[in-house]
Design a protein around this motif. Structure first.
Motif, short mmCIF file in Angstrom:
data_model
loop_
_atom_site.label_atom_id
_atom_site.label_comp_id
_atom_site.label_asym_id
_atom_site.label_seq_id
_atom_site.Cartn_x
_atom_site.Cartn_y
_atom_site.Cartn_z
N ALA A 94 0.86 -1.17 -0.06
CA ALA A 94 0.08 -0.18 -0.04
C ALA A 94 0.90 1.34 0.01
CB ALA A 94 -1.08 0.05 1.28
N SER A 95 0.40 2.17 -0.78
CA SER A 95 1.03 3.78 -0.44
C SER A 95 0.45 4.18 0.66
CB SER A 95 0.56 4.43 -1.72
OG SER A 95 -0.77 4.74 -1.61
N VAL A 96 1.13 5.32 1.14
CA VAL A 96 0.94 6.11 2.22
C VAL A 96 1.08 7.63 1.93
CG1 VAL A 96 1.45 6.76 4.69
CG2 VAL A 96 1.47 4.27 3.90
N LYS A 97 -0.02 8.40 2.27
CA LYS A 97 -0.01 9.85 1.97
C LYS A 97 -0.50 10.67 3.11
CE LYS A 97 -2.05 13.18 -1.12
NZ LYS A 97 -3.31 13.42 -1.98
N PHE A 98 0.61 11.52 3.52
CA PHE A 98 0.29 12.49 4.78
C PHE A 98 -0.22 13.73 3.92
CE2 PHE A 98 3.21 9.94 6.67
CZ PHE A 98 2.99 10.05 8.25
N TYR A 133 -3.75 8.63 4.60
CA TYR A 133 -4.38 7.93 3.46
C TYR A 133 -3.41 6.47 3.33
CZ TYR A 133 -7.21 11.85 1.89
OH TYR A 133 -7.99 12.95 1.78
N ILE A 134 -3.99 5.37 3.41
CA ILE A 134 -3.14 4.09 3.37
C ILE A 134 -3.89 3.41 2.18
CG2 ILE A 134 -2.48 2.24 4.53
CD1 ILE A 134 -2.42 3.53 6.89
N GLY A 135 -3.13 3.27 1.20
CA GLY A 135 -3.76 2.43 -0.18
C GLY A 135 -4.79 3.34 -0.64
N GLY A 136 -4.52 4.61 -0.68
CA GLY A 136 -5.45 5.36 -1.39
C GLY A 136 -6.88 5.69 -0.39
N GLN A 137 -7.28 5.07 0.57
CA GLN A 137 -8.16 5.20 1.52
C GLN A 137 -7.73 6.19 2.64
OE1 GLN A 137 -11.23 4.23 0.22
NE2 GLN A 137 -9.82 3.35 -1.55
N VAL A 141 -7.75 7.08 6.44
CA VAL A 141 -7.82 6.12 7.75
C VAL A 141 -8.04 6.77 9.03
CG1 VAL A 141 -6.60 4.34 6.39
CG2 VAL A 141 -5.30 6.11 7.59
N LYS A 142 -8.44 8.12 8.93
CA LYS A 142 -8.49 8.95 10.26
C LYS A 142 -9.29 8.23 11.21
CE LYS A 142 -8.71 13.72 11.53
NZ LYS A 142 -8.99 15.07 11.10
N ASN A 143 -10.34 7.72 10.81
CA ASN A 143 -11.20 7.24 11.92
C ASN A 143 -11.18 5.57 11.88
OD1 ASN A 143 -12.38 9.38 12.79
ND2 ASN A 143 -13.53 9.59 10.85
N VAL A 144 -10.10 5.03 11.12
CA VAL A 144 -10.04 3.39 10.98
C VAL A 144 -9.07 2.99 12.23
CG1 VAL A 144 -9.03 1.78 9.76
CG2 VAL A 144 -10.24 3.57 8.61
N ARG A 145 -9.47 2.12 13.11
CA ARG A 145 -8.82 1.44 14.14
C ARG A 145 -7.57 0.86 13.96
NH1 ARG A 145 -13.25 -2.28 17.03
NH2 ARG A 145 -13.45 -2.96 14.78
N PRO A 146 -6.59 0.94 14.54
CA PRO A 146 -5.15 0.30 14.34
C PRO A 146 -5.20 -1.04 13.86
CG PRO A 146 -4.98 1.57 16.38
CD PRO A 146 -6.45 1.46 16.02
N LYS A 147 -6.15 -2.00 14.37
CA LYS A 147 -6.04 -3.17 13.85
C LYS A 147 -6.60 -3.65 12.51
CE LYS A 147 -10.13 -4.82 15.86
NZ LYS A 147 -10.95 -5.29 14.54
#
Length: 366
Positions: free
Chosen positions: A2-6, A62-66, A68-74
């Motif tokens: 996955a890509s990562v974007k700040f 964004y991780i993989g273009g999505q 993730v601000k409200n996505v849990r770590p797991k």
């Protein structure tokens, strides 16, 4: 993978302490990125935000273009390797590596297959029945890597994983991690304060200071074309020599005058039109130790110096000189021998010299 974007990421703690300040960075799929900088620069905070262990105050991740601000770590499809290994002391290596998969109720056959594959990759097959207390530091680090591998994450996050190892083992593990990245083809984001790790491991380096990105580029670009004084001084050992000097136009020549010597700037790699803009102003001249010839060879501009001390490393020496109060360090082979206090002539490779604006601290070529 996955890509990562700040995207405009800021992290602020109570009392107005800003660990990250408007960070923008794109990390490509399968890239090996190293975040490097001194303690407190924000590199570990950036890693923890990717992991979901910290929330950003402003901006988006964004991780993989999505998003993730409200996505849990797991649920972020990441795996993290820490500095302190974080192994369960009462469990065997096998059970340490299997723990996360068991919690996710992965089938036993798949658990065994993944662990066997990871153990073979890391050469720890014979350690699977041991407990962490029976392992060396390097073995524990391999187990921590193996535990991350079996998760089959899209992004590996490594937070100073080699800092607890001795110098020889660090060098060995650097090679192992590089090989691991090539085998897995997964995105690696690696945090360190060690510039050697950054230079030897990264596809791209992100140099950080005070919560901001100072420069991003390949190791070669970062080393040969530093964007500012901080990057120039932080990357490279011994550090770059810095000398304050004034730019002077004299007839058809452009000169750089210090308190102790004068250099012809028209022999540097900088465009004359850029140099002329700094006429009458002060610059910071930077030159790396390896671009100084202790034998006053024909490749550079010769100046007088006094030898102060030599640091012997075996394969090379770091030779320290005094030039009318300016302290200059050169990297030298083992052939040159100097007596303390001896006057010598050294030459500077002006084509390799860097010039920085005194006020902005930026390389004047940028």
């Amino acid at each position: 993978m996955a890509s990562v974007k700040f995207e405009n990421i800021t992290k602020e703690y109570p009392k107005g302490i800003r660990a990250l300040k408007n960070i923008n960075l794109y990390i490509d799929d399968s890239e090996f990125i190293v975040l490097v900088g001194p303690s407190g620069c924000g590199k570990s905070t950036a890693l923890r935000i990717i992991a979901g262990l910290e929330d950003c105050t402003e901006g988006n991740l964004y991780i993989g273009g999505q998003p993730v601000k409200n996505v849990r770590p797991k649920d972020r499809n990441i795996a993290m390797v820490f500095q302190n290994y974080a192994l369960y002391p009462h469990l065997t290596v096998f059970d340490n590596m299997a723990f996360g998969m068991k919690m996710r109720k992965t089938a036993k056959a798949e658990i065994k297959e993944r662990i066997t594959g990871a153990a073979e990759m890391l050469h720890i097959e014979e350690l699977l029945g041991r407990k962490p207390g029976e392992l060396s530091g390097g073995q524990k680090q391999r187990v921590a890597l193996g535990r991350a591998i079996v998760r089959e994450p899209g992004v590996f996050l490594l937070d100073e994983p080699l800092s607890n190892l001795d110098a020889e083992l660090r060098a060995q593990m650097r090679i192992e991690i590089i090989k691991l990245h090539k085998k897995l083809g997964t995105t690696f984001i690696y945090v360190t304060h060690d510039q050697t790790e950054a230079m030897t491991m990264a596809d791209r380096i992100v140099v950080m200071k005070d919560g901001t990105i100072q420069q991003t580029g390949t190791p070669k670009i970062i080393y040969e074309n530093p964007a500012n004084i901080f990057t120039a001084g932080f990357i490279g050992s011994p550090r770059m020599n810095f000398i304050e000097a004034a730019v002077i136009l004299y007839e058809d020549s452009i000169l750089l005058k210090t308190d102790s010597f004068t250099l012809p700037l028209d022999k540097t790699a900088y465009n004359k039109d850029i140099l002329k803009k700094y006429s009458g102003r002060k610059l910071i001249a930077g030159i790396r130790p390896e671009d100084i010839d202790c034998t006053a060879g024909n490749n550079g501009y010769v100046i007088d110096a006094v030898h102060e001390i030599t640091e012997t490393l075996g394969y090379e020496d770091y030779v320290h000189f005094d030039v009318s109060g300016e302290k200059i360090t050169a990297r030298s082979g083992r052939k040159e021998k100097f007596k303390e206090g001896t006057s010598v002539k050294i030459s500077l490779d002006l084509k390799r010299m860097h010039l920085f604006d005194k006020e902005s601290k930026k390389n004047i070529i940028y």
